[in-house]
Scaffold this motif. Sequence first.
Motif, PDB file in Angstrom:
ATOM      1  N   GLY A 249       0.839  -1.194   0.000  1.00 47.13           N
ATOM      2  CA  GLY A 249       0.000   0.000   0.000  1.00 47.13           C
ATOM      3  C   GLY A 249       0.868   1.236   0.000  1.00 47.13           C
ATOM      4  O   GLY A 249       2.102   1.129   0.032  1.00 47.13           O
ATOM      5  N   ASP A 250       0.227   2.422  -0.032  1.00 47.93           N
ATOM      6  CA  ASP A 250       1.041   3.640   0.014  1.00 47.93           C
ATOM      7  C   ASP A 250       1.459   3.918   1.461  1.00 47.93           C
ATOM      8  O   ASP A 250       1.071   3.182   2.385  1.00 47.93           O
ATOM      9  N   ASN A 251       2.231   4.969   1.673  1.00 49.64           N
ATOM     10  CA  ASN A 251       2.789   5.221   3.011  1.00 49.64           C
ATOM     11  C   ASN A 251       1.695   5.386   4.066  1.00 49.64           C
ATOM     12  O   ASN A 251       1.784   4.820   5.156  1.00 49.64           O
ATOM     13  N   GLU A 253      -1.436   4.343   4.017  1.00 48.13           N
ATOM     14  CA  GLU A 253      -2.166   3.086   4.252  1.00 48.13           C
ATOM     15  C   GLU A 253      -1.357   2.137   5.144  1.00 48.13           C
ATOM     16  O   GLU A 253      -1.893   1.499   6.055  1.00 48.13           O
ATOM     17  N   CYS A 254      -0.053   2.065   4.875  1.00 45.54           N
ATOM     18  CA  CYS A 254       0.806   1.192   5.692  1.00 45.54           C
ATOM     19  C   CYS A 254       0.844   1.694   7.136  1.00 45.54           C
ATOM     20  O   CYS A 254       0.714   0.911   8.079  1.00 45.54           O
ATOM     21  N   GLU A 275       9.492   7.027   5.469  1.00 46.07           N
ATOM     22  CA  GLU A 275       8.295   7.883   5.419  1.00 46.07           C
ATOM     23  C   GLU A 275       7.190   7.317   6.299  1.00 46.07           C
ATOM     24  O   GLU A 275       6.412   8.060   6.898  1.00 46.07           O
ATOM     25  N   ARG A 291      11.470   5.049   0.664  1.00 45.51           N
ATOM     26  CA  ARG A 291      10.743   4.151  -0.245  1.00 45.51           C
ATOM     27  C   ARG A 291      11.453   3.997  -1.586  1.00 45.51           C
ATOM     28  O   ARG A 291      11.428   2.927  -2.204  1.00 45.51           O
ATOM     29  N   SER A 292      12.116   5.070  -2.014  1.00 41.08           N
ATOM     30  CA  SER A 292      12.755   5.045  -3.338  1.00 41.08           C
ATOM     31  C   SER A 292      14.178   4.476  -3.304  1.00 41.08           C
ATOM     32  O   SER A 292      14.800   4.320  -4.353  1.00 41.08           O
ATOM     33  N   THR A 319       6.797  -3.279   5.246  1.00 38.62           N
ATOM     34  CA  THR A 319       6.270  -2.632   4.041  1.00 38.62           C
ATOM     35  C   THR A 319       6.930  -3.294   2.824  1.00 38.62           C
ATOM     36  O   THR A 319       8.153  -3.392   2.751  1.00 38.62           O
ATOM     37  N   GLU A 322       8.575  -2.516  -4.227  1.00 37.72           N
ATOM     38  CA  GLU A 322       8.050  -2.786  -5.582  1.00 37.72           C
ATOM     39  C   GLU A 322       8.942  -3.799  -6.281  1.00 37.72           C
ATOM     40  O   GLU A 322      10.170  -3.703  -6.154  1.00 37.72           O
ATOM     41  N   TYR A 344      -3.086  -6.684   1.119  1.00 37.66           N
ATOM     42  CA  TYR A 344      -3.221  -5.575   0.149  1.00 37.66           C
ATOM     43  C   TYR A 344      -4.065  -4.466   0.765  1.00 37.66           C
ATOM     44  O   TYR A 344      -5.227  -4.689   1.082  1.00 37.66           O
ATOM     45  N   ASN A 346      -4.325  -1.324  -0.655  1.00 39.10           N
ATOM     46  CA  ASN A 346      -4.696  -0.310  -1.652  1.00 39.10           C
ATOM     47  C   ASN A 346      -6.196  -0.155  -1.717  1.00 39.10           C
ATOM     48  O   ASN A 346      -6.919  -1.138  -1.844  1.00 39.10           O
TER      49      ASN A 346
END
Length: 347
Positions: A249-251, A253-254, A275, A291-292, A319, A322, A344, A346
């Motif tokens: 999920g995105d930051n 959501e996590c 993050e 994250r990147s 987390t 990708e 999940y 999302n």
Amino acid sequence: METKFIKINTNSPLAPQLEDAAKIISRGGLVVFPTETVYGLGASALDADAAKKIYAAKGRPSDNPLIVHIHKPEDAEKYALVPPTYYALAEKFLPGPLTIIMPKRDIVPKNVTGGLDTVAIRCPKNEVARELIRLSRVPIAAPSANISGKPSPTSAQHVIHDLDGKVDMIIDGGECDIGLESTIVKLDVGGATLLRPGAVTPQMLSEILPDLKIDRGITEKNETDKAPLAPGMKYKHYAPRAEVTLLVGDNAECAEYINSHVKNGDKIGVLCFDEVADMINGGNVVRFGKRSDGKAHAKALFSALRNFDGTDVEKILATAVEPVGIDLATYNRMLKASGYTLVYLNK
Ligand code: AMP
Ligand code: MG
């Protein structure tokens, strides 16, 4: 047995520091050494009895072949039937974190290759590893220096925890640069197949291997009875004591999911992007890097999983990265560490 322990001094020449280690290898003993990927548990790759000791020390199933480490890329000729593609890959990536599987020559004992007719060849970049191979005057067969099933070791402390008393020597060369095992590519008449992702990514490989096939087992659970192409892939792997759940999920959501679970008072370990860590209150949190930052994730994963083993956490929430670039390698190890347990988030 008593394990000798040496710490490398990077400010003085390596050869005198590695003389004893090389003697142990050439006499059929076991030496743990650092590489740029993870620590390796090494023995002469030309000595079937020495290879047997590796399987015994790790508790490794005998059908799970070892990687043969060589000093120079062209040494591969002595142990494998080398196709031209090998040299194209070697020119670009060797020495480096890439293992190449080719048909084996008879000089390599069958137990080194788990009974297979192919051999996995790797020419590491780490100077301690290279100098040890050179001084030993034999190729060195080495799997990761952990007890089978546990996360691979990325520091000498991890190795001591698993193998003290089971090997002749442990060489402490500091923390491994990459932190995940090498990329494995199999070359055969049908073309090239990626069997295990690593720091040499599919994108990098595709410049030399435009038709590279990707083994489905890298991102999917093997639900069939068909044997995987890399026998090691079928075994339980990288598993810490606590159960691991991957959060997709995105930051935000996590963070929301983690906060709601940490509140329940369970003994929860959290491995999450920086993050996300900034939005969490409570829990035993280990930062995964931004994250990147794929390189940071690779370097942090095994060490984080091992650290949780030393705490009372019963569950780990992590987390998910990708599945692209070097993160594909981290994702593959996370899937296995979690036994493919994903949530999940999302919306
Ligand atoms: P490790 O050294 O612990 O990272 O494990 C080596 C990995 O390489 C395992 O997954 C093995 O199954 C794989 N491997 C080694 N030799 C071969 C081979 N000849 N064919 C296919 N996979 C191999
Ligand atoms: Mg291993």
